[in-house]
Scaffold this active site. Sequence first.
Site, PDB file in Angstrom:
ATOM      1  N   ILE A  21     -13.202   0.454  -0.343  1.00  0.00           N
ATOM      2  CA  ILE A  21     -14.629   0.791  -0.261  1.00  0.00           C
ATOM      3  C   ILE A  21     -14.846   1.911   0.766  1.00  0.00           C
ATOM      4  CG2 ILE A  21     -16.941  -0.083   0.265  1.00  0.00           C
ATOM      5  CD1 ILE A  21     -15.921  -2.889  -0.375  1.00  0.00           C
ATOM      6  N   LYS A  71     -12.043  -5.970  11.602  1.00  0.00           N
ATOM      7  CA  LYS A  71     -12.835  -5.016  10.825  1.00  0.00           C
ATOM      8  C   LYS A  71     -14.245  -4.870  11.423  1.00  0.00           C
ATOM      9  CE  LYS A  71     -10.101  -6.115   6.734  1.00  0.00           C
ATOM     10  NZ  LYS A  71      -9.926  -7.071   5.633  1.00  0.00           N
ATOM     11  N   VAL A  81       0.831  -1.210   0.000  1.00  0.00           N
ATOM     12  CA  VAL A  81       0.000   0.000   0.000  1.00  0.00           C
ATOM     13  C   VAL A  81       0.867   1.262   0.000  1.00  0.00           C
ATOM     14  CG1 VAL A  81      -1.890   1.223   1.150  1.00  0.00           C
ATOM     15  CG2 VAL A  81      -1.791  -1.270   1.271  1.00  0.00           C
ATOM     16  N   GLU A 114      -9.962   5.314   6.773  1.00  0.00           N
ATOM     17  CA  GLU A 114     -10.905   4.752   5.805  1.00  0.00           C
ATOM     18  C   GLU A 114     -10.466   3.380   5.288  1.00  0.00           C
ATOM     19  OE1 GLU A 114     -14.112   6.169   4.495  1.00  0.00           O
ATOM     20  OE2 GLU A 114     -13.958   4.004   4.290  1.00  0.00           O
ATOM     21  N   ASP A 151      -8.939 -11.432  10.863  1.00  0.00           N
ATOM     22  CA  ASP A 151      -8.927 -10.188  10.086  1.00  0.00           C
ATOM     23  C   ASP A 151     -10.347  -9.600  10.009  1.00  0.00           C
ATOM     24  OD1 ASP A 151      -7.509  -8.448   7.841  1.00  0.00           O
ATOM     25  OD2 ASP A 151      -9.347  -9.209   6.933  1.00  0.00           O
TER      26      ASP A 151
HETATM   27  P1  NDP Z   1       3.540  -4.579   3.732  1.00  0.00           P
HETATM   28  O1  NDP Z   1       3.966  -5.678   4.628  1.00  0.00           O
HETATM   29  O2  NDP Z   1       3.520  -4.808   2.260  1.00  0.00           O
HETATM   30  O3  NDP Z   1       4.503  -3.313   3.983  1.00  0.00           O
HETATM   31  C1  NDP Z   1       4.881  -2.897   5.261  1.00  0.00           C
HETATM   32  C2  NDP Z   1       5.891  -1.756   5.125  1.00  0.00           C
HETATM   33  O4  NDP Z   1       6.184  -1.270   6.409  1.00  0.00           O
HETATM   34  C3  NDP Z   1       7.209  -2.156   4.481  1.00  0.00           C
HETATM   35  O5  NDP Z   1       7.666  -1.145   3.613  1.00  0.00           O
HETATM   36  C4  NDP Z   1       8.158  -2.285   5.668  1.00  0.00           C
HETATM   37  O6  NDP Z   1       9.500  -1.940   5.391  1.00  0.00           O
HETATM   38  C5  NDP Z   1       7.589  -1.251   6.615  1.00  0.00           C
HETATM   39  N1  NDP Z   1       7.836  -1.607   8.011  1.00  0.00           N
HETATM   40  C6  NDP Z   1       7.364  -2.669   8.697  1.00  0.00           C
HETATM   41  N2  NDP Z   1       7.833  -2.660   9.957  1.00  0.00           N
HETATM   42  C7  NDP Z   1       8.609  -1.558  10.057  1.00  0.00           C
HETATM   43  C8  NDP Z   1       9.395  -0.998  11.097  1.00  0.00           C
HETATM   44  N3  NDP Z   1       9.485  -1.570  12.286  1.00  0.00           N
HETATM   45  N4  NDP Z   1      10.067   0.152  10.857  1.00  0.00           N
HETATM   46  C9  NDP Z   1      10.013   0.751   9.634  1.00  0.00           C
HETATM   47  N5  NDP Z   1       9.303   0.255   8.610  1.00  0.00           N
HETATM   48  C10 NDP Z   1       8.608  -0.880   8.826  1.00  0.00           C
HETATM   49  O7  NDP Z   1       2.119  -4.072   4.249  1.00  0.00           O
HETATM   50  P2  NDP Z   1       0.874  -3.572   3.387  1.00  0.00           P
HETATM   51  O8  NDP Z   1       1.296  -2.427   2.557  1.00  0.00           O
HETATM   52  O9  NDP Z   1       0.211  -4.728   2.758  1.00  0.00           O
HETATM   53  O10 NDP Z   1      -0.120  -3.087   4.553  1.00  0.00           O
HETATM   54  C11 NDP Z   1       0.071  -1.876   5.222  1.00  0.00           C
HETATM   55  C12 NDP Z   1      -1.121  -1.628   6.143  1.00  0.00           C
HETATM   56  O11 NDP Z   1      -2.277  -1.515   5.346  1.00  0.00           O
HETATM   57  C13 NDP Z   1      -1.392  -2.756   7.136  1.00  0.00           C
HETATM   58  O12 NDP Z   1      -1.842  -2.216   8.343  1.00  0.00           O
HETATM   59  C14 NDP Z   1      -2.495  -3.564   6.457  1.00  0.00           C
HETATM   60  O13 NDP Z   1      -3.301  -4.257   7.379  1.00  0.00           O
HETATM   61  C15 NDP Z   1      -3.274  -2.446   5.791  1.00  0.00           C
HETATM   62  N6  NDP Z   1      -4.056  -2.877   4.650  1.00  0.00           N
HETATM   63  C16 NDP Z   1      -3.467  -3.552   3.632  1.00  0.00           C
HETATM   64  C17 NDP Z   1      -4.189  -3.948   2.536  1.00  0.00           C
HETATM   65  C18 NDP Z   1      -3.558  -4.668   1.396  1.00  0.00           C
HETATM   66  O14 NDP Z   1      -4.255  -4.990   0.433  1.00  0.00           O
HETATM   67  N7  NDP Z   1      -2.258  -4.931   1.419  1.00  0.00           N
HETATM   68  C19 NDP Z   1      -5.641  -3.670   2.449  1.00  0.00           C
HETATM   69  C20 NDP Z   1      -6.152  -2.898   3.555  1.00  0.00           C
HETATM   70  C21 NDP Z   1      -5.384  -2.543   4.619  1.00  0.00           C
HETATM   71  P3  NDP Z   1      10.430  -2.836   4.419  1.00  0.00           P
HETATM   72  O15 NDP Z   1       9.760  -2.748   3.069  1.00  0.00           O
HETATM   73  O16 NDP Z   1      11.746  -2.197   4.413  1.00  0.00           O
HETATM   74  O17 NDP Z   1      10.410  -4.213   4.995  1.00  0.00           O
HETATM   75  N1  HSE Z   2      -6.029 -10.349   3.818  1.00  0.00           N
HETATM   76  C1  HSE Z   2      -7.004  -9.302   3.760  1.00  0.00           C
HETATM   77  C2  HSE Z   2      -8.169  -9.824   2.912  1.00  0.00           C
HETATM   78  C3  HSE Z   2      -6.393  -8.050   3.151  1.00  0.00           C
HETATM   79  O1  HSE Z   2      -8.065 -10.935   2.364  1.00  0.00           O
HETATM   80  O2  HSE Z   2      -9.184  -9.155   2.816  1.00  0.00           O
HETATM   81  C4  HSE Z   2      -7.226  -6.812   3.308  1.00  0.00           C
HETATM   82  O3  HSE Z   2      -7.458  -6.490   4.626  1.00  0.00           O
END
Ligand code: NDP
Ligand code: HSE
Length: 437
Positions: free
Chosen positions: A137, A206, A17, A130, A202
């Site tokens: 959504i 939500k 994201v 959001e 999960d």
């Molecule tokens: P990812 O695991 O893809 O990315 C996490 C990022 O955070 C990475 O860039 C990582 O760094 C960084 N990070 C993690 N821990 C640390 C730390 N201790 N210090 C600094 N940086 C850190 O997560 P997503 O992008 O998938 O998800 C992000 C958020 O969005 C979560 O809360 C998730 O629940 C929520 N979300 C995600 C969705 C999805 O479709 N993916 C949908 C809806 C919500 P590095 O890259 O260097 O490891």
């Molecule tokens: N693992 C979650 C899902 C990602 O399948 O909906 C979004 O929260």
Amino acid sequence: MTDYRRLRVALLGAGAVGSQVASLLRQHADELADRAGARLELVGIAVRDVDAKRDADLPRELFTTDADSLIVGSDIVIELMGGIEPARAYLLQAINSGADVVTANKALLATHGPEIFDAADQVGAEVYYEAAAAGAIPIIRPLRDSLAGDRVQRIMGIVNGTTNYILDRMDTEGAEFDDVLADAQRLGYAEADPTADVEGYDAAQKAAILASLAFHTTVPLDAVHREGITSIDKSMMDAARHAGYVIKLLAVCERLNEASGESISVRVYPALIDRAHPLASVHGANNAVFVQAEAAGNLMFYGAGAGGVQTASAVLGDVVSAARRHIAGGVGVGESTLANLPIVPVGRVTTSYQITLEVDDQPGVLATVAGILSEGRVSIATVEQTVVESADGESGVARLVIGTHKALEQDLSDTVERLAASGVVERVVSVLRVEGN
Ligand code: NDP
Ligand code: HSE
């Protein structure tokens, strides 16, 4: 070009994201400035590994491992790291240093939401989230703002894409659970540990967030009744289809009117939905949230519940709102928990059920089963009996699929226990709730 005030935006996390948020912030900088009334200057991105490959092309000099320094002096902090710590500590630090914050972190909000909202209240900041429920959504703002003048009675949501993808393929293709889960992981829908998806954790996070907003009540995660989909097999899918239903993992948030007063129930479980219900036509990894409000009636919100760029859309909407508020000044809108309704255990909920039993195919067995149900205050709506075939064609076992009228969950579970212990029932094959009727 309008000479807008500059707002310093810090991004924590550049994964699925975060990398898309950073990319869109840069790509649409001029348009976002016009919409927000401020230039959103991405001042840095905190990650664990500054040299890791990213999903988007972003300048190396934006990356840092020093989140603390990045937060200091920022106007808006976007947390997209996920997990509890250090996300919680960084958000509190950002709030206490005068920033408005945006997060998609459902795990954090469902467990530490009140602490974060209180901290924001103390300093007049605002928390935007959001993307924390149902990804792209719009559902948080509709519940918080658009329906603020109405009374939400019930929410039924398909809020986990992975489980919907699995159940949908089991239903439409007759696929087996394990094979489809592997596909969901390969396609990137599932969490790193898919237990969070398939066991309903999960969806429960939500549900806690949605119910808190809808009922102006703090809903702790441990007050959410949770069941996953690992027990759902092909025979249950077939039986559901035969009866005109489809099985979906539902998050149900409901206002109850008991003799003692109003209360709420929040629960996540696989349930049967009539194939004519709008939620039955939610396919693949899509999400949908069906809201029933006293004045507005039925509302349905549908779309992508996950995905990097899709979720980034919701995050950026929050960033624009945060910027507008920051420019306008004044105190942020706090979370409303004024109602603080009691949350009842699942045993006090009334639903109808489909009970599938294997029984001895003998005279009087049906009457015995009906008697046990009647003693347990569970009223039969439909019964279908088929003979279970064996290799030599004479198994002596019949399968009963019993549809019930609405019954109290506690009465139902006590009755199922009595059925299982009775001499005539060989096996309780499944008990599924029917929702949306
Ligand atoms: P990812 O695991 O893809 O990315 C996490 C990022 O955070 C990475 O860039 C990582 O760094 C960084 N990070 C993690 N821990 C640390 C730390 N201790 N210090 C600094 N940086 C850190 O997560 P997503 O992008 O998938 O998800 C992000 C958020 O969005 C979560 O809360 C998730 O629940 C929520 N979300 C995600 C969705 C999805 O479709 N993916 C949908 C809806 C919500 P590095 O890259 O260097 O490891
Ligand atoms: N693992 C979650 C899902 C990602 O399948 O909906 C979004 O929260």
